[in-house]
Enzyme design. Structure first.
Site, PDB file in Angstrom:
ATOM      1  N   LYS A 142      37.716  11.068  14.092  1.00  0.00           N
ATOM      2  CA  LYS A 142      38.301  10.425  15.285  1.00  0.00           C
ATOM      3  C   LYS A 142      39.763  10.061  15.035  1.00  0.00           C
ATOM      4  CE  LYS A 142      35.384   6.972  15.205  1.00  0.00           C
ATOM      5  NZ  LYS A 142      34.590   7.333  14.028  1.00  0.00           N
TER       6      LYS A 142
ATOM      7  N   ARG B 202      26.966   2.156   7.535  1.00  0.00           N
ATOM      8  CA  ARG B 202      27.790   2.425   8.728  1.00  0.00           C
ATOM      9  C   ARG B 202      27.150   3.513   9.587  1.00  0.00           C
ATOM     10  NH1 ARG B 202      33.190   3.790   5.863  1.00  0.00           N
ATOM     11  NH2 ARG B 202      33.960   4.314   7.940  1.00  0.00           N
TER      12      ARG B 202
ATOM     13  N   ARG C 269      32.004   0.374  20.984  1.00  0.00           N
ATOM     14  CA  ARG C 269      31.010   0.794  20.007  1.00  0.00           C
ATOM     15  C   ARG C 269      29.631   0.257  20.346  1.00  0.00           C
ATOM     16  NH1 ARG C 269      34.691   1.523  15.349  1.00  0.00           N
ATOM     17  NH2 ARG C 269      33.464   2.451  13.691  1.00  0.00           N
TER      18      ARG C 269
ATOM     19  N   ARG D 148      38.357  10.437   1.372  1.00  0.00           N
ATOM     20  CA  ARG D 148      39.455   9.967   2.242  1.00  0.00           C
ATOM     21  C   ARG D 148      40.399   9.037   1.473  1.00  0.00           C
ATOM     22  NH1 ARG D 148      38.313   7.220   7.844  1.00  0.00           N
ATOM     23  NH2 ARG D 148      36.885   5.952   6.636  1.00  0.00           N
TER      24      ARG D 148
ATOM     25  N   ARG E  57      39.655   3.235   1.113  1.00  0.00           N
ATOM     26  CA  ARG E  57      39.193   2.093   1.914  1.00  0.00           C
ATOM     27  C   ARG E  57      38.000   1.438   1.239  1.00  0.00           C
ATOM     28  NH1 ARG E  57      38.887   3.819   8.200  1.00  0.00           N
ATOM     29  NH2 ARG E  57      36.867   2.805   8.043  1.00  0.00           N
TER      30      ARG E  57
HETATM   31  P1  AP5 Z   1      38.901  10.246   9.874  1.00  0.00           P
HETATM   32  O1  AP5 Z   1      39.719  10.901  10.927  1.00  0.00           O
HETATM   33  O2  AP5 Z   1      39.516   9.147   9.084  1.00  0.00           O
HETATM   34  O3  AP5 Z   1      37.482   9.825  10.477  1.00  0.00           O
HETATM   35  P2  AP5 Z   1      37.102   8.697  11.518  1.00  0.00           P
HETATM   36  O4  AP5 Z   1      36.123   9.293  12.477  1.00  0.00           O
HETATM   37  O5  AP5 Z   1      38.319   8.051  12.095  1.00  0.00           O
HETATM   38  O6  AP5 Z   1      36.333   7.756  10.513  1.00  0.00           O
HETATM   39  P3  AP5 Z   1      36.373   6.182  10.284  1.00  0.00           P
HETATM   40  O7  AP5 Z   1      35.607   5.966   9.011  1.00  0.00           O
HETATM   41  O8  AP5 Z   1      37.761   5.630  10.318  1.00  0.00           O
HETATM   42  O9  AP5 Z   1      35.578   5.707  11.492  1.00  0.00           O
HETATM   43  P4  AP5 Z   1      34.811   4.424  11.608  1.00  0.00           P
HETATM   44  O10 AP5 Z   1      34.448   4.520  13.038  1.00  0.00           O
HETATM   45  O11 AP5 Z   1      33.695   4.225  10.664  1.00  0.00           O
HETATM   46  O12 AP5 Z   1      35.875   3.328  11.142  1.00  0.00           O
HETATM   47  P5  AP5 Z   1      36.845   2.350  11.938  1.00  0.00           P
HETATM   48  O13 AP5 Z   1      38.105   2.266  11.198  1.00  0.00           O
HETATM   49  O14 AP5 Z   1      36.868   2.649  13.388  1.00  0.00           O
HETATM   50  O15 AP5 Z   1      38.387  11.392   8.863  1.00  0.00           O
HETATM   51  C1  AP5 Z   1      37.647  11.072   7.713  1.00  0.00           C
HETATM   52  C2  AP5 Z   1      38.129  11.936   6.533  1.00  0.00           C
HETATM   53  O16 AP5 Z   1      37.814  13.302   6.763  1.00  0.00           O
HETATM   54  C3  AP5 Z   1      39.654  11.879   6.314  1.00  0.00           C
HETATM   55  O17 AP5 Z   1      39.890  11.921   4.935  1.00  0.00           O
HETATM   56  C4  AP5 Z   1      40.180  13.174   6.995  1.00  0.00           C
HETATM   57  O18 AP5 Z   1      41.333  13.666   6.369  1.00  0.00           O
HETATM   58  C5  AP5 Z   1      38.994  14.118   6.816  1.00  0.00           C
HETATM   59  N1  AP5 Z   1      38.802  15.002   7.962  1.00  0.00           N
HETATM   60  C6  AP5 Z   1      38.887  14.686   9.288  1.00  0.00           C
HETATM   61  N2  AP5 Z   1      38.606  15.765  10.048  1.00  0.00           N
HETATM   62  C7  AP5 Z   1      38.296  16.779   9.177  1.00  0.00           C
HETATM   63  C8  AP5 Z   1      37.912  18.147   9.338  1.00  0.00           C
HETATM   64  N3  AP5 Z   1      37.770  18.690  10.549  1.00  0.00           N
HETATM   65  N4  AP5 Z   1      37.669  18.876   8.210  1.00  0.00           N
HETATM   66  C9  AP5 Z   1      37.800  18.326   6.989  1.00  0.00           C
HETATM   67  N5  AP5 Z   1      38.185  17.045   6.773  1.00  0.00           N
HETATM   68  C10 AP5 Z   1      38.424  16.284   7.840  1.00  0.00           C
HETATM   69  O19 AP5 Z   1      36.026   0.960  11.792  1.00  0.00           O
HETATM   70  C11 AP5 Z   1      35.830   0.353  10.523  1.00  0.00           C
HETATM   71  C12 AP5 Z   1      34.936  -0.853  10.696  1.00  0.00           C
HETATM   72  O20 AP5 Z   1      35.575  -1.835  11.572  1.00  0.00           O
HETATM   73  C13 AP5 Z   1      33.582  -0.588  11.367  1.00  0.00           C
HETATM   74  O21 AP5 Z   1      32.602  -0.161  10.436  1.00  0.00           O
HETATM   75  C14 AP5 Z   1      33.265  -1.960  11.987  1.00  0.00           C
HETATM   76  O22 AP5 Z   1      32.746  -2.843  11.018  1.00  0.00           O
HETATM   77  C15 AP5 Z   1      34.635  -2.475  12.423  1.00  0.00           C
HETATM   78  N6  AP5 Z   1      34.917  -2.125  13.821  1.00  0.00           N
HETATM   79  C16 AP5 Z   1      35.871  -1.246  14.277  1.00  0.00           C
HETATM   80  N7  AP5 Z   1      35.824  -1.156  15.601  1.00  0.00           N
HETATM   81  C17 AP5 Z   1      34.843  -1.975  16.019  1.00  0.00           C
HETATM   82  C18 AP5 Z   1      34.286  -2.277  17.292  1.00  0.00           C
HETATM   83  N8  AP5 Z   1      34.747  -1.705  18.426  1.00  0.00           N
HETATM   84  N9  AP5 Z   1      33.259  -3.179  17.346  1.00  0.00           N
HETATM   85  C19 AP5 Z   1      32.784  -3.758  16.239  1.00  0.00           C
HETATM   86  N10 AP5 Z   1      33.242  -3.501  14.993  1.00  0.00           N
HETATM   87  C20 AP5 Z   1      34.258  -2.608  14.895  1.00  0.00           C
END
Ligand code: AP5
Length: 215
Positions: free
Chosen positions: A13, A171, A88, A127, A160
């Site tokens: 994402k 997660r 979410r 990552r 991270r």
């Molecule tokens: P990346 O693009 O970083 O993946 P992502 O989908 O953004 O993954 P996240 O782990 O950031 O999502 P998340 O939803 O768990 O975390 P968030 O920060 O929102 O890609 C991942 C890796 O793969 C990278 O190294 C990239 O280079 C590689 N990659 C990408 N695409 C690729 C491809 N096609 N091929 C190969 N490699 C690839 O949230 C973190 C925490 O915050 C949550 O767990 C929660 O506790 C809290 N939080 C955030 N938002 C909320 C909410 N709305 N409500 C409640 N809690 C929340």
């Protein structure tokens, strides 16, 4: 355009959101990045959010909804926005509907970035992120040009805290129970479009651009 990115942890994402944001010149709003910024700066919000994030749980809706509500009032959102990681839960999605309707706005698209659970650990354990400018990398799939150094701002990249295997599994569980039901929620509204992210970042980008109607 007003776009939401849905998808499992590690689906890509953030990677695709950052490409779209540059291409369409709309702000990329990631609730995860907002929490990490607050954790880094040891704010009250950061201390509270960390206690959930480190366990792979969601931060409570009241905190999260208010942050997004305030952020959407900023002037830069007038030209559109890209929400990454919000909503979410169904409760968050309903709150967002209310906020947007109060602002006389509607959503244009919910982009669901799809990946199989088996691929998530590989993606997240490799990552690396820049703590200074938030640029994202992967040790194998998207490495920095200079080992360990951010291409954009030359800071040292880090892993991270929630990218440890046991937290990743939590997660994923949280995602399937609390977030996946949003696919049906937005499908019923006719807004959902899914893109398979199991190919490379470039292949996924091409599919995303097709859905967005940009080249
Ligand atoms: P990346 O693009 O970083 O993946 P992502 O989908 O953004 O993954 P996240 O782990 O950031 O999502 P998340 O939803 O768990 O975390 P968030 O920060 O929102 O890609 C991942 C890796 O793969 C990278 O190294 C990239 O280079 C590689 N990659 C990408 N695409 C690729 C491809 N096609 N091929 C190969 N490699 C690839 O949230 C973190 C925490 O915050 C949550 O767990 C929660 O506790 C809290 N939080 C955030 N938002 C909320 C909410 N709305 N409500 C409640 N809690 C929340």
């Amino acid at each position: 355009m007003r776009i939401i990115m849905l998808g499992a942890p590690g689906a890509g994402k953030g990677t695709q959101a950052s490409i779209i944001s540059k291409k369409m010149n709309i702000p990329h709003i990631s609730t995860g990045d907002i929490f990490r910024y607050n954790i880094k700066n040891n704010t009250k919000l950061g201390i509270e959010a960390k206690s959930y994030i480190d366990k792979g749980l969601l931060v409570p809706d009241e905190l999260t909804i208010n942050i997004v509500k305030d952020r959407l009032k900023n002037d830069d959102c007038k030209k559109g926005f890209l929400l990454d990681g919000f909503p979410r839960t169904i409760n968050q999605a309903e709150a967002l509907d209310k906020v947007l309707s109060d602002m006389n706005l509607n959503l244009n698209l919910v982009l669901n970035i799809f990946i199989k659970d088996e691929a998530v650990i590989k993606r997240l354990s490799g990552r690396r992120v820049c703590p200074n400018c938030n640029a994202g990398y992967h040790l194998i799939y998207s490495p920095t040009k200079l080992e360990g150094i951010c291409d954009e701002c030359k800071s040292e990249v880090i892993q991270r805290n929630d990218d440890k295997e046991e937290t990743i599994l939590e997660r994923l569980k949280t995602y399937h129970v609390q977030t996946e039901p949003l696919e049906k929620f937005y499908e019923k509204k006719g807004l959902l479009k899914s893109v398979d992210s199991q190919g490379t970042i470039e292949q996924t980008k091409i599919e995303v651009f097709k859905v967005l109607g940009v080249e």
